[in-house]
Write a protein that holds these residues in place. Structure first.
Motif, mmCIF file in Angstrom:
data_model
loop_
_atom_site.group_PDB
_atom_site.id
_atom_site.type_symbol
_atom_site.label_atom_id
_atom_site.label_comp_id
_atom_site.label_asym_id
_atom_site.label_seq_id
_atom_site.Cartn_x
_atom_site.Cartn_y
_atom_site.Cartn_z
ATOM 1 N N ASP A 144 0.838 -1.193 0.000
ATOM 2 C CA ASP A 144 0.000 0.000 0.000
ATOM 3 C C ASP A 144 0.876 1.248 0.000
ATOM 4 N N LYS A 145 0.865 2.010 -1.104
ATOM 5 C CA LYS A 145 1.706 3.197 -1.204
ATOM 6 C C LYS A 145 1.342 4.240 -0.158
ATOM 7 N N GLY A 146 0.047 4.354 0.157
ATOM 8 C CA GLY A 146 -0.363 5.319 1.165
ATOM 9 C C GLY A 146 0.246 5.022 2.518
ATOM 10 N N LEU A 147 0.303 3.741 2.881
ATOM 11 C CA LEU A 147 0.921 3.359 4.144
ATOM 12 C C LEU A 147 2.419 3.630 4.138
ATOM 13 N N ILE A 148 3.067 3.393 3.002
ATOM 14 C CA ILE A 148 4.507 3.674 2.902
ATOM 15 C C ILE A 148 4.776 5.168 3.024
ATOM 16 N N ASP A 149 3.927 5.992 2.412
ATOM 17 C CA ASP A 149 4.080 7.440 2.569
ATOM 18 C C ASP A 149 3.933 7.829 4.043
ATOM 19 N N ASP A 150 2.980 7.213 4.737
ATOM 20 C CA ASP A 150 2.809 7.475 6.175
ATOM 21 C C ASP A 150 4.044 7.040 6.958
ATOM 22 N N ALA A 151 4.613 5.884 6.576
ATOM 23 C CA ALA A 151 5.798 5.373 7.271
ATOM 24 C C ALA A 151 6.980 6.334 7.117
ATOM 25 N N LYS A 152 7.166 6.863 5.913
ATOM 26 C CA LYS A 152 8.255 7.811 5.684
ATOM 27 C C LYS A 152 8.039 9.084 6.500
ATOM 28 N N CYS A 153 6.793 9.519 6.580
ATOM 29 C CA CYS A 153 6.468 10.694 7.385
ATOM 30 C C CYS A 153 6.732 10.418 8.865
ATOM 31 N N ASN A 154 6.360 9.227 9.337
ATOM 32 C CA ASN A 154 6.601 8.870 10.736
ATOM 33 C C ASN A 154 8.096 8.822 11.040
ATOM 34 N N LEU A 155 8.889 8.372 10.086
ATOM 35 C CA LEU A 155 10.342 8.336 10.276
ATOM 36 C C LEU A 155 10.893 9.752 10.411
ATOM 37 N N ARG A 156 10.484 10.642 9.533
ATOM 38 C CA ARG A 156 10.951 12.026 9.614
ATOM 39 C C ARG A 156 10.524 12.666 10.934
ATOM 40 N N ASN A 157 9.266 12.407 11.334
ATOM 41 C CA ASN A 157 8.768 12.997 12.578
ATOM 42 C C ASN A 157 9.505 12.455 13.799
ATOM 43 N N THR A 158 9.885 11.181 13.754
ATOM 44 C CA THR A 158 10.628 10.577 14.860
ATOM 45 C C THR A 158 11.977 11.266 15.032
ATOM 46 N N VAL A 159 12.675 11.487 13.921
ATOM 47 C CA VAL A 159 13.977 12.156 13.978
ATOM 48 C C VAL A 159 13.799 13.604 14.415
ATOM 49 N N ARG A 160 12.773 14.263 13.896
ATOM 50 C CA ARG A 160 12.522 15.658 14.249
ATOM 51 C C ARG A 160 12.213 15.799 15.743
ATOM 52 N N LYS A 161 11.430 14.875 16.278
ATOM 53 C CA LYS A 161 11.075 14.927 17.696
ATOM 54 C C LYS A 161 12.308 14.753 18.567
ATOM 55 N N LYS A 162 13.171 13.811 18.212
ATOM 56 C CA LYS A 162 14.405 13.598 18.979
ATOM 57 C C LYS A 162 15.294 14.825 18.903
ATOM 58 N N GLN A 163 15.318 15.450 17.731
ATOM 59 C CA GLN A 163 16.113 16.670 17.557
ATOM 60 C C GLN A 163 15.634 17.765 18.493
ATOM 61 N N SER A 164 14.322 17.952 18.565
ATOM 62 C CA SER A 164 13.754 18.988 19.421
ATOM 63 C C SER A 164 14.024 18.699 20.890
ATOM 64 N N GLN A 165 13.944 17.426 21.270
ATOM 65 C CA GLN A 165 14.214 17.048 22.655
ATOM 66 C C GLN A 165 15.653 17.351 23.033
ATOM 67 N N ASP A 166 16.587 17.101 22.119
ATOM 68 C CA ASP A 166 17.992 17.389 22.386
ATOM 69 C C ASP A 166 18.207 18.881 22.595
ATOM 70 N N ILE A 167 17.548 19.679 21.766
ATOM 71 C CA ILE A 167 17.717 21.124 21.866
ATOM 72 C C ILE A 167 17.133 21.646 23.179
ATOM 73 N N LEU A 168 15.956 21.152 23.538
ATOM 74 C CA LEU A 168 15.341 21.580 24.792
ATOM 75 C C LEU A 168 16.194 21.178 25.988
ATOM 76 N N ALA A 169 16.814 19.998 25.907
ATOM 77 C CA ALA A 169 17.656 19.530 27.004
ATOM 78 C C ALA A 169 18.877 20.427 27.180
ATOM 79 N N ARG A 170 19.378 20.946 26.052
ATOM 80 C CA ARG A 170 20.560 21.818 26.121
ATOM 81 C C ARG A 170 20.178 23.255 26.458
ATOM 82 N N GLY A 171 18.922 23.613 26.223
ATOM 83 C CA GLY A 171 18.450 24.931 26.624
ATOM 84 C C GLY A 171 18.698 26.025 25.628
#
Length: 245
Positions: free
Chosen positions: A49-76
């Motif tokens: 299902d291409k729609g599910l794969i598009d969602d998976a790619k979006c979830n991957l980007r969001n996972t990395v983005r969320k970790k990035q934001s957490q690192d920045i908040l931790a450093r202040g």
């Protein structure tokens, strides 16, 4: 997904520094969590299902983005010259579909930093065609997929699935198989004329899969790693069997 009981019973040794394949990855949540939790060297998620794969790619980007934001908040603070609107640069890959990837601009844990390199998703029909995975794998996941392959391609499609998994596994590799029970097939037997026909002609039932994989396909052992996963989402509390090549 960190609390998914299916992941809690998986062994780190199956994945750590290993090449893995997730067949029928859906929106990629299990695929991504395995990469994060068990630090596999690479993991490929495929779904028809291409729609599910598009969602998976979006979830991957969001996972990395969320970790990035957490690192920045931790450093202040943000790195000098970098603001919240410039955390990610957009790069167009050279792949045929011109996929957009987001590259981190802020250093973080190496294992998180390379998540975009270790995890990939592709729209593939595993039964009829498999172009993106010429390499072999140490671990292959096939979770809640067999029913759909069985209904759409019949017994021959199921056997093709098992045979292809065997060929793609490295010696000593593991197949993690979660099959839907035969009782659940009936509900979907009228989805299409092809499914109706296949359902009527199915002779191989899920309670035979273990013997087929051991006696016909060639796996050397099979261990049920769980019979009942309490707390799992309703409909997914099924046995998971680890088959060793």
């Amino acid at each position: 997904m960190e609390e998914d009981p299916r992941l809690q019973v998986f062994k780190r040794e199956w994945f750590e520094n290993k090449d893995c394949l997730d067949i029928g990855c859906n929106q990629g949540l299990v695929t991504i969590t395995i990469a994060k939790k068990f630090f596999c060297r690479s993991i490929v998620g495929i779904d028809i299902d291409k729609g599910l794969i598009d969602d998976a790619k979006c979830n991957l980007r969001n996972t990395v983005r969320k970790k990035q934001s957490q690192d920045i908040l931790a450093r202040g603070s943000f790195p000098e010259g970098l603001n919240s609107g410039a955390l990610y640069e957009r790069n167009v890959s050279q792949s045929s579909n011109e996929e957009i990837l987001y590259t981190q601009c802020y250093p973080s844990h190496p294992r998180e930093h390379d998540l975009l390199q270790r995890v990939s998703f592709h729209c593939e029909n595993f039964v009829e065609n498999m172009n993106v995975c010429p390499q072999k794998f140490h671990a292959i996941l096939c979770l809640s997929v067999t029913k759909w392959i069985h209904l759409n391609w019949g017994d021959s499609g199921l056997l093709a699935l098992f045979s292809k998994i065997w060929r793609l596994l490295k010696p000593g590799g593991v197949l993690l198989l979660e099959s839907q029970p035969w009782e659940s097939y009936k509900r979907y037997r009228r989805l299409s004329e092809a499914i109706r026909t296949n359902y009527s002609n199915i002779h191989l039932h899920p309670d035979q899969f273990r013997d087929i994989l051991l006696d016909k396909v060639g796996f050397r052992s099979a261990d049920t790693i769980t019979d009942n996963l309490s707390g799992t989402v309703a409909g997914f509390d099924r046995p998971i069997i680890a088959f060793k090549k």
